[in-house]
Scaffold this motif. Sequence first.
Motif, PDB file in Angstrom:
ATOM      1  N   GLY A  37      58.223  18.015-117.810  1.00 28.47           N
ATOM      2  CA  GLY A  37      58.998  18.247-119.015  1.00 28.47           C
ATOM      3  C   GLY A  37      60.169  17.274-119.014  1.00 28.47           C
ATOM      4  N   ASP A  38      61.112  17.474-119.898  1.00 32.76           N
ATOM      5  CA  ASP A  38      62.272  16.573-119.953  1.00 32.76           C
ATOM      6  C   ASP A  38      63.252  16.872-118.820  1.00 32.76           C
ATOM      7  N   ASP A  39      64.369  16.158-118.801  1.00 35.02           N
ATOM      8  CA  ASP A  39      65.350  16.289-117.712  1.00 35.02           C
ATOM      9  C   ASP A  39      65.924  17.698-117.571  1.00 35.02           C
ATOM     10  N   SER A  40      65.943  18.463-118.651  1.00 32.68           N
ATOM     11  CA  SER A  40      66.484  19.822-118.575  1.00 32.68           C
ATOM     12  C   SER A  40      65.394  20.866-118.334  1.00 32.68           C
ATOM     13  N   GLY A  41      64.157  20.408-118.123  1.00 33.78           N
ATOM     14  CA  GLY A  41      63.074  21.337-117.818  1.00 33.78           C
ATOM     15  C   GLY A  41      62.371  21.901-119.037  1.00 33.78           C
ATOM     16  N   ASN A  42      62.696  21.399-120.203  1.00 33.01           N
ATOM     17  CA  ASN A  42      62.043  21.855-121.439  1.00 33.01           C
ATOM     18  C   ASN A  42      60.906  20.915-121.813  1.00 33.01           C
ATOM     19  N   ALA A  43      60.059  21.368-122.714  1.00 30.17           N
ATOM     20  CA  ALA A  43      58.991  20.518-123.231  1.00 30.17           C
ATOM     21  C   ALA A  43      59.603  19.402-124.079  1.00 30.17           C
ATOM     22  N   PHE A  44      58.906  18.266-124.148  1.00 29.34           N
ATOM     23  CA  PHE A  44      59.362  17.154-124.989  1.00 29.34           C
ATOM     24  C   PHE A  44      59.144  17.499-126.459  1.00 29.34           C
ATOM     25  N   ASP A  45      59.963  16.904-127.305  1.00 30.60           N
ATOM     26  CA  ASP A  45      59.865  17.161-128.744  1.00 30.60           C
ATOM     27  C   ASP A  45      58.660  16.476-129.379  1.00 30.60           C
ATOM     28  N   ASN A  46      58.221  15.337-128.796  1.00 35.38           N
ATOM     29  CA  ASN A  46      57.104  14.613-129.398  1.00 35.38           C
ATOM     30  C   ASN A  46      56.188  14.032-128.317  1.00 35.38           C
ATOM     31  N   GLU A  47      54.987  13.677-128.727  1.00 37.83           N
ATOM     32  CA  GLU A  47      53.988  13.158-127.797  1.00 37.83           C
ATOM     33  C   GLU A  47      54.399  11.828-127.178  1.00 37.83           C
ATOM     34  N   GLU A  68      62.882  34.922-121.579  1.00 38.11           N
ATOM     35  CA  GLU A  68      64.118  35.297-120.907  1.00 38.11           C
ATOM     36  C   GLU A  68      65.176  35.542-121.981  1.00 38.11           C
ATOM     37  N   PRO A  69      66.060  36.497-121.757  1.00 40.06           N
ATOM     38  CA  PRO A  69      67.086  36.787-122.770  1.00 40.06           C
ATOM     39  C   PRO A  69      67.991  35.597-123.065  1.00 40.06           C
ATOM     40  N   THR A  70      68.219  34.737-122.074  1.00 40.83           N
ATOM     41  CA  THR A  70      69.150  33.632-122.276  1.00 40.83           C
ATOM     42  C   THR A  70      68.463  32.345-122.695  1.00 40.83           C
ATOM     43  N   ARG A  71      67.131  32.332-122.728  1.00 38.74           N
ATOM     44  CA  ARG A  71      66.411  31.110-123.071  1.00 38.74           C
ATOM     45  C   ARG A  71      65.327  31.422-124.099  1.00 38.74           C
ATOM     46  N   PRO A  72      65.389  30.774-125.264  1.00 36.77           N
ATOM     47  CA  PRO A  72      64.369  31.032-126.278  1.00 36.77           C
ATOM     48  C   PRO A  72      63.011  30.447-125.860  1.00 36.77           C
ATOM     49  N   ILE A  73      61.960  30.910-126.491  1.00 33.88           N
ATOM     50  CA  ILE A  73      60.631  30.346-126.243  1.00 33.88           C
ATOM     51  C   ILE A  73      60.654  28.898-126.690  1.00 33.88           C
ATOM     52  N   THR A  74      60.160  28.010-125.827  1.00 29.43           N
ATOM     53  CA  THR A  74      60.149  26.594-126.168  1.00 29.43           C
ATOM     54  C   THR A  74      58.724  26.133-126.418  1.00 29.43           C
ATOM     55  N   ALA A  75      58.568  25.237-127.341  1.00 27.85           N
ATOM     56  CA  ALA A  75      57.269  24.647-127.639  1.00 27.85           C
ATOM     57  C   ALA A  75      57.459  23.148-127.758  1.00 27.85           C
ATOM     58  N   GLY A  76      56.431  22.410-127.437  1.00 29.54           N
ATOM     59  CA  GLY A  76      56.496  20.958-127.519  1.00 29.54           C
ATOM     60  C   GLY A  76      55.343  20.361-126.756  1.00 29.54           C
ATOM     61  N   PHE A  77      55.653  19.326-125.984  1.00 32.71           N
ATOM     62  CA  PHE A  77      54.620  18.590-125.269  1.00 32.71           C
ATOM     63  C   PHE A  77      55.053  18.354-123.829  1.00 32.71           C
ATOM     64  N   VAL A  78      54.085  18.357-122.915  1.00 36.11           N
ATOM     65  CA  VAL A  78      54.324  18.014-121.518  1.00 36.11           C
ATOM     66  C   VAL A  78      53.370  16.888-121.139  1.00 36.11           C
ATOM     67  N   ALA A  79      53.765  16.128-120.114  1.00 32.55           N
ATOM     68  CA  ALA A  79      52.914  15.074-119.569  1.00 32.55           C
ATOM     69  C   ALA A  79      52.287  15.594-118.285  1.00 32.55           C
ATOM     70  N   VAL A  80      50.986  15.397-118.139  1.00 28.66           N
ATOM     71  CA  VAL A  80      50.285  15.769-116.915  1.00 28.66           C
ATOM     72  C   VAL A  80      49.864  14.472-116.236  1.00 28.66           C
ATOM     73  N   VAL A  81      50.432  14.231-115.034  1.00 28.24           N
ATOM     74  CA  VAL A  81      50.205  12.997-114.280  1.00 28.24           C
ATOM     75  C   VAL A  81      49.212  13.272-113.168  1.00 28.24           C
ATOM     76  N   SER A  82      48.206  12.415-113.068  1.00 31.80           N
ATOM     77  CA  SER A  82      47.209  12.531-112.007  1.00 31.80           C
ATOM     78  C   SER A  82      47.007  11.155-111.382  1.00 31.80           C
ATOM     79  N   ILE A  83      47.023  11.093-110.049  1.00 26.06           N
ATOM     80  CA  ILE A  83      46.811   9.846-109.312  1.00 26.06           C
ATOM     81  C   ILE A  83      45.640  10.047-108.369  1.00 26.06           C
ATOM     82  N   SER A  84      44.653   9.167-108.459  1.00 23.86           N
ATOM     83  CA  SER A  84      43.490   9.244-107.571  1.00 23.86           C
ATOM     84  C   SER A  84      43.203   7.857-107.011  1.00 23.86           C
TER      85      SER A  84
END
Length: 86
Positions: free
Chosen positions: A56-66, A25-41
Motif C-alpha cells: 500500500g502507500d507510505d501510510s499503509g492505505n490502498a493507493f488512490d489509482n492503479e 476500526e472505530p478510528t479508521r474508516p474502511i479504505t478502498a483503492g488499489f494495492v501492488a502485489v510484487v512477486s520475484i522468481s
Amino acid sequence: MQTFWAREPYALNVQVQDFQSAVIEPTRPITAGFVAVVSISLSSMAAPVFPPLMLGDDSGNAFDNESAALSAGVDAANRMLDDLLA
C-alpha cells in the motif's frame, strides 16, 4: 494492470489489484483503492523466490489509482532485487 520484466537471473512481476479493507476500526474508516502485489522468481523456475508482497502507500492505505500502485510496485521490486544482488 500488470507488468513483467527480467533482471537475470530473476523474473519480476507486479500486478495491481482492487482492494477494500475488511477490518473495521472505530478510528479508521474502511479504505478502498488499489494495492501492488510484487512477486520475484528465478527466470528458470515459476515458483517465487519470496512470498508475494502486497504493498500500500507510505501510510499503509490502498493507493488512490492503479498508476500509483504500479509505479510503487515496480520501485519496490527493483529495490528488493538491488538488495538481494548487493
